[in-house]
Write an enzyme that holds these catalytic residues in place. Structure first.
Site, PDB file in Angstrom:
ATOM      1  N   SER A   3     -25.767 -15.202  25.018  1.00  0.00           N
ATOM      2  CA  SER A   3     -24.554 -14.221  25.008  1.00  0.00           C
ATOM      3  C   SER A   3     -23.466 -15.403  23.837  1.00  0.00           C
ATOM      4  O   SER A   3     -24.280 -15.676  22.581  1.00  0.00           O
ATOM      5  CB  SER A   3     -22.860 -14.061  25.814  1.00  0.00           C
ATOM      6  N   GLU A  44     -25.193  -3.659  29.379  1.00  0.00           N
ATOM      7  CA  GLU A  44     -25.096  -5.077  29.270  1.00  0.00           C
ATOM      8  C   GLU A  44     -23.495  -5.088  29.497  1.00  0.00           C
ATOM      9  O   GLU A  44     -22.588  -6.087  29.996  1.00  0.00           O
ATOM     10  CB  GLU A  44     -24.590  -5.026  27.582  1.00  0.00           C
ATOM     11  N   HIS A 102     -25.414  -7.591  32.099  1.00  0.00           N
ATOM     12  CA  HIS A 102     -24.310  -8.703  30.922  1.00  0.00           C
ATOM     13  C   HIS A 102     -25.189  -9.934  31.560  1.00  0.00           C
ATOM     14  O   HIS A 102     -23.825 -10.241  32.641  1.00  0.00           O
ATOM     15  CB  HIS A 102     -23.044  -8.446  30.271  1.00  0.00           C
TER      16      HIS A 102
END
Length: 499
Positions: free
Chosen positions: A191, A320, A416
């Site tokens: 990320s 995600e 995610h």
């Protein structure tokens, strides 16, 4: 059987450090690499730690950067750790303090440039270090306004990025004492951490010793802010604290004296005022044409071009953006026209085109789920493909993956951050993670072992081949080969624009 604990010592250019050997690895926790950015050093670039005398006892979990609650608390779960501005520290795990010259993994954590820490129990490097005979180093860097405020005369921005760059230099200087090879470093980030890897290369920071990069869910579609917006947010932040953006000298002194709680309170107020539903970008993040990041070409293009000779492993999770929208009641209240308007405003004609295509292919999907699918594609998938394409076009070696596993029936899907427990191992710290709710522990353990083997093989050889995976081909412009990591892993073509 109770494990014995032994104190071990390493002499470095910073000073002598004492750690603990337990469970087959040595841990050194909370090792400072920079002076505490407090008082007059608040909002200043990091300064390398002055060597200490005596022995630093690096036994206990270190402090973490001041931060508000994570945006993904309802997805990943929570953590508790003492916060302090004296947070610029490293967590080092090694199989031995010797001269073995093992590969080194430098971990840059995610958290939207706003939360997290390199030394959280989530990211314990013990399994990777022990299984792969590598040294794992977790990095803390400044977050939120303390790390990314842009206010002329007060803060130039990108201080968190400069923290990472200094940490990398310090790691290279001292890691041989921990049994590591300073000329065989893999940067690994997820990320915001993966995004930061791109920024470090794009900004021309010294990358000596870095041979490989692992970029997990790097959100390359969330490009650095332009300086105009960053300055507007900075002026709002300064005003929130009673300062005057037009009187930087006076305001800088005022801000240096404020308690951290006031800084975090102003950060939260600015975030609330500027929040836009559907936008995953935080208010304080990397800024183009600011400290440590040039404004020549798009930062992800600049990064790919700067990574000549660097092996790359890059990938995404299949769903995600469900981490941001699946549990948000506002997403369930959207109709098709509201989603189209939102996508057009935030993601432009390209996003609208993707929305139309997905709506035609998935006629029964809810509008909120369509929004999530568009954000997944626009912010994560297509930019990752484009990055791999650019590396392939330059003759570079890139491997691409898509993490598709998720607990059966989970509303979060393969969201995610879901791959993290599989990369570091299913430690107790992940026990209460909502994204893993209802999962079969045996499935987690099996896929995690396979992924750790793949990641470690990549770190050691530049090739993520693993015994329980099908042959993993190098990504090429003609065929966008990606490894789908799931209960039954397989090679597939990721959807996206042609290279």
């Amino acid at each position: 059987m109770r494990q014995s604990t032994e104190t071990v010592f390493v002499d470095t250019s910073l000073g002598r450090i004492a750690g603990l050997r337990r469970d087959g690895v040595c841990r050194f926790r909370g090792v400072p690499f920079a002076e505490a950015p407090v008082g007059a050093l608040r909002f200043c670039p990091p300064r390398r730690k002055t060597p200490w005398t005596g022995t630093l006892e690096a036994f206990e979990p270190g402090v973490i950067a001041p931060q508000l609650a994570s945006r993904l608390l309802a997805v990943m779960g929570d953590f508790t750790r003492r916060q302090s501005e004296d947070c610029l520290r490293l967590d080092i795990v090694t199989p031995g303090v010797d001269d073995a010259r093992r590969p080194v993994v430098v971990w840059l954590h995610g958290g939207g440039f706003s939360s997290g820490a390199g030394g959280l129990d989530w990211y314990d490097g013990g399994l990777l270090a022990g299984e792969g005979d590598v040294v794992v180093v977790g990095v803390n860097y400044r977050l939120g306004a303390l790390g990314y405020l842009v206010a002329p005369g007060i803060s130039d921005g990108n201080l968190g990025l400069l923290d990472q760059a200094l940490a990398l230099r310090v790691v290279r200087d001292i890691v041989a004492g921990f049994g590591g090879d300073p000329d065989n470093i893999t940067l690994m980030g997820q990320s915001a951490g993966g995004n930061s890897i791109a920024a470090l290369f794009a900004g021309g920071h010294p990358m000596k010793g870095v041979r490989r990069a692992i970029m997990q869910s790097a959100a390359l579609g969330m490009r650095p802010q332009d300086s105009v917006r960053a300055r507007a947010l900075g002026a709002d932040f300064v005003s929130e604290l009673g300062g005057d953006p037009d009187k930087p000298d006076e305001t800088r002194v005022k801000l240096a004296e404020l308690p951290v709680s006031a800084i975090l309170g102003a950060q939260a107020a600015v975030a609330r005022r500027h929040a836009r539903f559907g936008d995953t970008a935080p208010p304080f993040q990397l800024v183009q044409a600011s400290a440590g990041l040039s404004d020549t070409i798009a930062f992800d293009h600049a990064a790919a071009d700067a990574m000549t000779g660097i092996d790359v492993l890059i990938g995404v999770t299949a769903d995600e953006a469900d981490a941001f929208f699946a549990l948000d009641p506002r997403a369930g209240e959207l109709d098709a026209s509201a989603v189209a308007e939102l996508v057009g405003e935030l993601y432009g004609p390209r996003g609208v085109g993707a929305l139309d295509l997905m709506a035609r292919r998935n006629g029964d999907i809810a509008p909120g789920a369509l929004l999530s699918a568009v954000v997944t594609q626009d912010v994560f998938v297509e930019p990752a493909i484009a990055f791999a394409c650019r590396r392939a076009a330059d003759g570079g070696k890139a491997y691409v993956y898509e993490f598709g596993w998720h607990p059966a029936g989970s509303p979060l899907g393969a969201c995610h951050c879901l791959e993290l427990p599989f990369v570091f191992g299913p430690a107790q710290a992940w026990g209460d993670a909502p994204m893993l709710a209802g999962a079969d522990p045996v499935e987690i353990a099996e896929l995690s072992a396979t992924m750790r083997a793949a990641w470690l093989n990549f770190v050691r050889t530049g090739d993520p081949a693993a015994a329980k995976l099908p042959t993993w081909p190098i990504f090429t412009a003609g065929r966008k080969n990606a490894m789908r990591l799931d209960r039954r892993s397989a090679i597939r073509d990721l959807a996206g624009d042609p290279c």
